[in-house]
Design a protein around this motif. Structure first.
Motif, PDB file in Angstrom:
ATOM      1  N   ASP A 212      -8.678 -40.376  37.621  1.00  0.00           N
ATOM      2  CA  ASP A 212     -10.161 -39.614  38.155  1.00  0.00           C
ATOM      3  C   ASP A 212     -10.573 -38.944  36.898  1.00  0.00           C
ATOM      4  OD1 ASP A 212     -12.022 -38.996  39.823  1.00  0.00           O
ATOM      5  OD2 ASP A 212     -11.229 -37.166  40.589  1.00  0.00           O
ATOM      6  N   SER A 213     -12.025 -38.521  37.001  1.00  0.00           N
ATOM      7  CA  SER A 213     -12.616 -37.869  36.009  1.00  0.00           C
ATOM      8  C   SER A 213     -13.764 -37.081  36.678  1.00  0.00           C
ATOM      9  CB  SER A 213     -13.110 -38.822  34.633  1.00  0.00           C
ATOM     10  OG  SER A 213     -13.903 -38.133  33.802  1.00  0.00           O
ATOM     11  N   ILE A 214     -13.985 -35.829  36.249  1.00  0.00           N
ATOM     12  CA  ILE A 214     -15.048 -35.049  36.751  1.00  0.00           C
ATOM     13  C   ILE A 214     -15.721 -34.350  35.711  1.00  0.00           C
ATOM     14  CG2 ILE A 214     -15.515 -33.121  38.335  1.00  0.00           C
ATOM     15  CD1 ILE A 214     -13.092 -33.447  39.850  1.00  0.00           C
ATOM     16  N   ALA A 215     -17.087 -34.677  35.602  1.00  0.00           N
ATOM     17  CA  ALA A 215     -17.941 -33.934  34.625  1.00  0.00           C
ATOM     18  C   ALA A 215     -17.892 -32.510  34.547  1.00  0.00           C
ATOM     19  CB  ALA A 215     -19.206 -34.513  34.677  1.00  0.00           C
ATOM     20  N   ALA A 216     -17.481 -32.061  33.172  1.00  0.00           N
ATOM     21  CA  ALA A 216     -17.231 -30.567  32.978  1.00  0.00           C
ATOM     22  C   ALA A 216     -17.945 -30.188  31.669  1.00  0.00           C
ATOM     23  CB  ALA A 216     -15.886 -30.209  33.137  1.00  0.00           C
ATOM     24  N   PRO A 217     -19.403 -30.106  31.491  1.00  0.00           N
ATOM     25  CA  PRO A 217     -19.738 -29.582  30.248  1.00  0.00           C
ATOM     26  C   PRO A 217     -19.385 -28.550  29.707  1.00  0.00           C
ATOM     27  CG  PRO A 217     -21.621 -30.618  31.752  1.00  0.00           C
ATOM     28  CD  PRO A 217     -20.284 -30.292  32.641  1.00  0.00           C
ATOM     29  N   SER A 218     -19.246 -28.470  28.335  1.00  0.00           N
ATOM     30  CA  SER A 218     -18.866 -27.151  27.837  1.00  0.00           C
ATOM     31  C   SER A 218     -20.135 -26.505  27.366  1.00  0.00           C
ATOM     32  CB  SER A 218     -18.034 -27.627  26.450  1.00  0.00           C
ATOM     33  OG  SER A 218     -18.656 -28.278  25.520  1.00  0.00           O
ATOM     34  N   ARG A 219     -20.037 -25.366  26.880  1.00  0.00           N
ATOM     35  CA  ARG A 219     -21.136 -24.639  26.360  1.00  0.00           C
ATOM     36  C   ARG A 219     -20.917 -23.439  25.206  1.00  0.00           C
ATOM     37  NH1 ARG A 219     -20.282 -19.227  28.221  1.00  0.00           N
ATOM     38  NH2 ARG A 219     -22.631 -19.106  28.150  1.00  0.00           N
ATOM     39  N   ALA A 220     -21.657 -23.191  24.533  1.00  0.00           N
ATOM     40  CA  ALA A 220     -21.387 -22.339  23.350  1.00  0.00           C
ATOM     41  C   ALA A 220     -20.815 -20.836  23.827  1.00  0.00           C
ATOM     42  CB  ALA A 220     -22.717 -22.276  22.456  1.00  0.00           C
ATOM     43  N   ALA A 221     -19.815 -20.529  22.956  1.00  0.00           N
ATOM     44  CA  ALA A 221     -19.318 -19.194  23.331  1.00  0.00           C
ATOM     45  C   ALA A 221     -20.319 -18.290  22.939  1.00  0.00           C
ATOM     46  CB  ALA A 221     -18.030 -18.929  22.363  1.00  0.00           C
ATOM     47  N   ASP A 222     -19.999 -17.026  23.652  1.00  0.00           N
ATOM     48  CA  ASP A 222     -20.987 -15.802  23.409  1.00  0.00           C
ATOM     49  C   ASP A 222     -20.499 -14.854  22.294  1.00  0.00           C
ATOM     50  OD1 ASP A 222     -22.255 -16.451  25.911  1.00  0.00           O
ATOM     51  OD2 ASP A 222     -20.899 -15.515  27.113  1.00  0.00           O
ATOM     52  N   CYS A 223     -21.613 -14.447  21.628  1.00  0.00           N
ATOM     53  CA  CYS A 223     -21.414 -13.607  20.349  1.00  0.00           C
ATOM     54  C   CYS A 223     -21.714 -12.181  20.781  1.00  0.00           C
ATOM     55  CB  CYS A 223     -22.149 -14.001  19.174  1.00  0.00           C
ATOM     56  SG  CYS A 223     -21.793 -15.474  18.411  1.00  0.00           S
ATOM     57  N   PRO A 224     -21.117 -11.286  19.885  1.00  0.00           N
ATOM     58  CA  PRO A 224     -21.426  -9.918  20.236  1.00  0.00           C
ATOM     59  C   PRO A 224     -23.031  -9.919  20.102  1.00  0.00           C
ATOM     60  CG  PRO A 224     -19.748  -9.931  18.520  1.00  0.00           C
ATOM     61  CD  PRO A 224     -20.253 -11.346  18.734  1.00  0.00           C
ATOM     62  N   ASN A 315     -14.497 -13.112  17.495  1.00  0.00           N
ATOM     63  CA  ASN A 315     -15.121 -12.191  18.018  1.00  0.00           C
ATOM     64  C   ASN A 315     -16.006 -12.939  19.302  1.00  0.00           C
ATOM     65  OD1 ASN A 315     -15.312  -9.605  16.090  1.00  0.00           O
ATOM     66  ND2 ASN A 315     -15.438 -11.479  14.741  1.00  0.00           N
ATOM     67  N   MET A 316     -15.966 -14.105  19.173  1.00  0.00           N
ATOM     68  CA  MET A 316     -16.573 -14.807  20.489  1.00  0.00           C
ATOM     69  C   MET A 316     -15.991 -14.516  21.784  1.00  0.00           C
ATOM     70  SD  MET A 316     -17.699 -18.381  18.565  1.00  0.00           S
ATOM     71  CE  MET A 316     -18.559 -18.534  16.886  1.00  0.00           C
ATOM     72  N   THR A 317     -16.785 -14.708  22.782  1.00  0.00           N
ATOM     73  CA  THR A 317     -15.805 -14.439  24.244  1.00  0.00           C
ATOM     74  C   THR A 317     -16.691 -15.386  25.184  1.00  0.00           C
ATOM     75  OG1 THR A 317     -17.807 -12.825  24.992  1.00  0.00           O
ATOM     76  CG2 THR A 317     -15.526 -12.042  24.191  1.00  0.00           C
ATOM     77  N   CYS A 318     -15.777 -15.835  26.418  1.00  0.00           N
ATOM     78  CA  CYS A 318     -16.232 -16.796  27.329  1.00  0.00           C
ATOM     79  C   CYS A 318     -16.658 -16.136  28.699  1.00  0.00           C
ATOM     80  CB  CYS A 318     -15.531 -17.990  27.276  1.00  0.00           C
ATOM     81  SG  CYS A 318     -15.366 -19.182  26.085  1.00  0.00           S
ATOM     82  N   LYS A 319     -17.432 -16.778  29.578  1.00  0.00           N
ATOM     83  CA  LYS A 319     -17.449 -16.096  30.863  1.00  0.00           C
ATOM     84  C   LYS A 319     -16.255 -16.475  31.632  1.00  0.00           C
ATOM     85  CE  LYS A 319     -22.686 -16.025  31.086  1.00  0.00           C
ATOM     86  NZ  LYS A 319     -23.044 -16.316  29.783  1.00  0.00           N
ATOM     87  N   ALA A 320     -16.103 -15.905  32.917  1.00  0.00           N
ATOM     88  CA  ALA A 320     -14.880 -16.273  33.705  1.00  0.00           C
ATOM     89  C   ALA A 320     -15.024 -17.779  34.217  1.00  0.00           C
ATOM     90  CB  ALA A 320     -15.000 -15.373  35.057  1.00  0.00           C
ATOM     91  N   GLY A 321     -13.932 -18.343  34.264  1.00  0.00           N
ATOM     92  CA  GLY A 321     -13.916 -19.871  34.596  1.00  0.00           C
ATOM     93  C   GLY A 321     -14.015 -20.785  33.520  1.00  0.00           C
ATOM     94  N   TYR A 322     -14.007 -20.130  32.136  1.00  0.00           N
ATOM     95  CA  TYR A 322     -14.134 -20.946  31.118  1.00  0.00           C
ATOM     96  C   TYR A 322     -13.190 -20.162  30.219  1.00  0.00           C
ATOM     97  CZ  TYR A 322     -18.630 -22.916  32.500  1.00  0.00           C
ATOM     98  OH  TYR A 322     -19.653 -23.554  32.925  1.00  0.00           O
ATOM     99  N   GLN A 323     -12.651 -21.427  29.084  1.00  0.00           N
ATOM    100  CA  GLN A 323     -11.809 -20.981  28.129  1.00  0.00           C
ATOM    101  C   GLN A 323     -12.355 -21.185  26.826  1.00  0.00           C
ATOM    102  OE1 GLN A 323      -7.787 -22.698  28.995  1.00  0.00           O
ATOM    103  NE2 GLN A 323      -7.330 -21.321  30.654  1.00  0.00           N
ATOM    104  N   LYS A 324     -12.188 -20.503  25.971  1.00  0.00           N
ATOM    105  CA  LYS A 324     -12.548 -20.684  24.555  1.00  0.00           C
ATOM    106  C   LYS A 324     -11.838 -21.672  23.596  1.00  0.00           C
ATOM    107  CE  LYS A 324     -12.166 -17.662  21.250  1.00  0.00           C
ATOM    108  NZ  LYS A 324     -12.157 -16.393  20.661  1.00  0.00           N
ATOM    109  N   ASN A 325     -12.157 -22.752  22.989  1.00  0.00           N
ATOM    110  CA  ASN A 325     -11.424 -23.444  22.093  1.00  0.00           C
ATOM    111  C   ASN A 325     -11.464 -23.189  20.451  1.00  0.00           C
ATOM    112  OD1 ASN A 325     -13.933 -24.687  21.240  1.00  0.00           O
ATOM    113  ND2 ASN A 325     -13.667 -26.493  22.316  1.00  0.00           N
ATOM    114  N   ALA A 326     -10.870 -23.808  19.786  1.00  0.00           N
ATOM    115  CA  ALA A 326     -10.987 -23.363  18.427  1.00  0.00           C
ATOM    116  C   ALA A 326     -12.198 -23.733  17.679  1.00  0.00           C
ATOM    117  CB  ALA A 326      -9.825 -24.429  17.655  1.00  0.00           C
TER     118      ALA A 326
END
Length: 544
Positions: A212-224, A315-326
């Motif tokens: 199974d595969s469910i679409a889950a688009p990524s987003r840019a991390a948040d900067c200060p 220094n980047m951050t992500c909203k709840a429900g997301y994790q930051k990758n490298a």
């Protein structure tokens, strides 16, 4: 007629003291049916003495009045079969009774039907069609003697008064008869298929889960604040803006800052800007005091200046429900069992062993099946040939989807019927489809018999080969081909369905019985098997 028997059967009627004539005249009167047809319309129930009868358009014999009260039923070869007493007549019918069999015949020459009425149940059944009827009796003499005599029934006062013998009908009993058969539902594998865990479904005997595969688009991390995500870093450009936060510098006491100089009327000359001062935290440039710039900016006098800046991904951050990758992007957190591959939550296909299957409370799991605590089959069922069937009533033996009545005492069970002995059973011949069912029943009955195992298996293998050969001959019969197709469609996907084309490869007792049971169910869809001219065992051996 239902009482014609397989092979050459001889019967004798020693109709003593009745003024009978030769057998040749009996044959002659049977052949006179077509001639009598022309006058049949003139015959009524009050005048009929000879009635030619048929089944499915084929002549099967004659009912003849032989004296004042007695009628005899003859088959097409002129052999006496049954004796009846005349009870009454009306405009349309002659009413006859056979006390020995407990039946009454209504011979309706107007409706051209002969109806049998059971003396106990009063059940009515059309036995024959009337081909022709005559009002002219033909005398009958004795018929050739036979080996075995069967009384038609006990002598009545009327019999003795008219000189009728108690051995009116003499015959050789048939060597085969049809037993009663009741149908029951197809068998099921003992127990039930165990349940699969949530998210899994049963397929091919195990619990499986598709990929199974469910679409889950990524987003840019948040900067200060003030920084922009440029991919791998947070960037802030250099900035310069006027420092509008200024005031005139302070002159010495008594002097006033006027146009960049400190002036006092009593002073010979004004003081220059070097005499001017600013408060703490202020910067003096010429004759003005500039206050500090906003955080991040440095005062350059008239301007506030901020140098360019770059921050790392830490220094980047992500909203709840997301994790930051490298790579400085936020990817969605997936549901349990799924893995985020960047832009989708994916789950690989999976198959569980039978140990992961589940049973309900009160059940026991054995492999991939759940069994009731009371045994292999549910209450009211019996285990036969590895399958659970509805138990047959007392006096019946289950074979596949049929419950077969037991053979009469001293006779041998012979598939759908009973034979005088095993050689007689082996000598029976049936139409192609009937032969398949007959042999399937024989295989099933052999499997459930009390014969020692080694001998039973050998007997089953012999009959099973005959079953395969019979099916090979009959499988192209249109009715059987359709029955097989209907059966396979109705049972598609069921774990009890066996491949008919692999029937010949069965070698174990259980597999042979299961294949035979399935073949019985398929042949049952063809419809009633032609029972030819053999009688019912219940008629041949009436319960006393």
């Amino acid at each position: 007629m239902p009482q014609k028997f397989f092979g050459r059967v001889t019967r004798v009627a020693a109709l003593l003291m009745m003024g009978l004539v030769s057998t040749s005249l009996v044959h002659a009167q049977v052949q006179q049916g077509s001639a009598a047809a022309a006058s049949a319309s003139a015959v009524t129930g009050r005048t009929a003495t000879v009635v030619n009868v048929a089944q499915s358009g084929k002549s099967v014999g004659v009912l003849r009045k032989v004296n004042g009260v007695n009628w005899i039923e003859f088959d097409t070869s002129g052999v006496a079969v049954f004796k009846y007493d005349e009870v009454k007549r009306d405009d349309s019918s002659v009413h006859l009774i056979d006390n020995s069999r407990g039946i009454t015949l209504q011979v309706d020459v107007r409706a051209r039907k002969v109806t049998s009425i059971d003396s106990v149940t009063r059940r009515r059944e059309i036995m024959y069609d009337v081909q022709s009827a005559s009002a002219t009796p033909v005398p009958v003499e004795a018929i050739a003697a036979s080996k075995e005599f069967r009384p038609v029934g006990p002598l009545t006062t009327r019999d003795r008064a008219t000189g009728v013998s108690s051995t009116v009908v003499v015959e050789e009993k048939p060597k085969f008869c049809w037993t009663d058969a009741l149908m029951r539902p197809a068998g099921t594998i003992p127990g039930r298929v165990a349940d699969c865990p949530a998210g899994y479904s049963l397929s091919g005997g195990s619990c499986k889960r598709t990929a199974d595969s469910i679409a889950a688009p990524s987003r840019a991390a948040d900067c200060p604040a003030g920084y922009t995500n440029s991919g791998n870093a947070c960037e802030r450009a250099a900035a310069t803006k006027p420092n509008s936060n200024s005031r005139p510098a302070d002159c010495p006491d008594g002097y006033t800052n006027t146009a960049g100089e400190c002036f006092r009327l009593s002073a010979p000359k004004p003081l220059d800007a070097s005499s001017m001062t600013c408060k703490g935290g202020e910067t003096k440039i010429d004759s003005r005091c500039f206050r500090s710039c906003e955080a991040g900016f440095t005062s350059s006098g008239a301007n506030c200046v901020r140098a360019a800046s770059s921050l790392g991904a830490d220094n980047m951050t992500c909203k709840a429900g997301y994790q930051k990758n490298a790579k400085g992007r936020c990817i969605a957190e997936c549901a349990a069992g799924y893995t985020n591959t960047g832009e989708a939550c994916t789950r690989a296909a999976d198959a569980l062993s039978v140990d992961a299957m589940l049973c309900k409370a009160g059940e026991t799991r054995n492999g991939g099946r759940c069994f009731p605590a009371t045994g292999s089959c549910a209450k009211g069922e019996v285990l036969q040939g590895g399958l659970c069937y509805t138990a047959c009533a007392a006096g019946y033996e289950g074979v596949g989807t049929a419950c077969i009545a037991a053979a009469p005492k001293t006779w041998a069970q012979c598939g759908m019927g009973a034979a005088k002995d095993l050689p007689a059973c082996a000598a029976m011949a049936f139409d192609p489809v009937g032969a398949v069912k007959q042999l399937a029943l024989v295989v099933g009955l052999t499997g459930g018999s009390g014969i020692p195992q080694a001998a039973r298996l050998a007997a089953m293998q012999k009959k099973y080969k005959e079953l395969n050969d019979a099916y090979a001959k009959a499988k192209e019969q249109p009715a059987l081909k359709k029955a097989r197709a209907d059966w396979e469609q109705a049972n598609s996907g069921k774990d009890t369905l066996l491949a008919v084309d692999k029937m010949s490869s069965a070698t174990t007792e259980e597999d042979m019985v299961r294949h035979a049971a399935q073949m019985i169910a398929i042949v049952d869809l063809v419809g009633p098997i032609d029972q030819g001219s053999y009688p019912k065992c219940a008629a041949l051996f009436p319960v006393k």
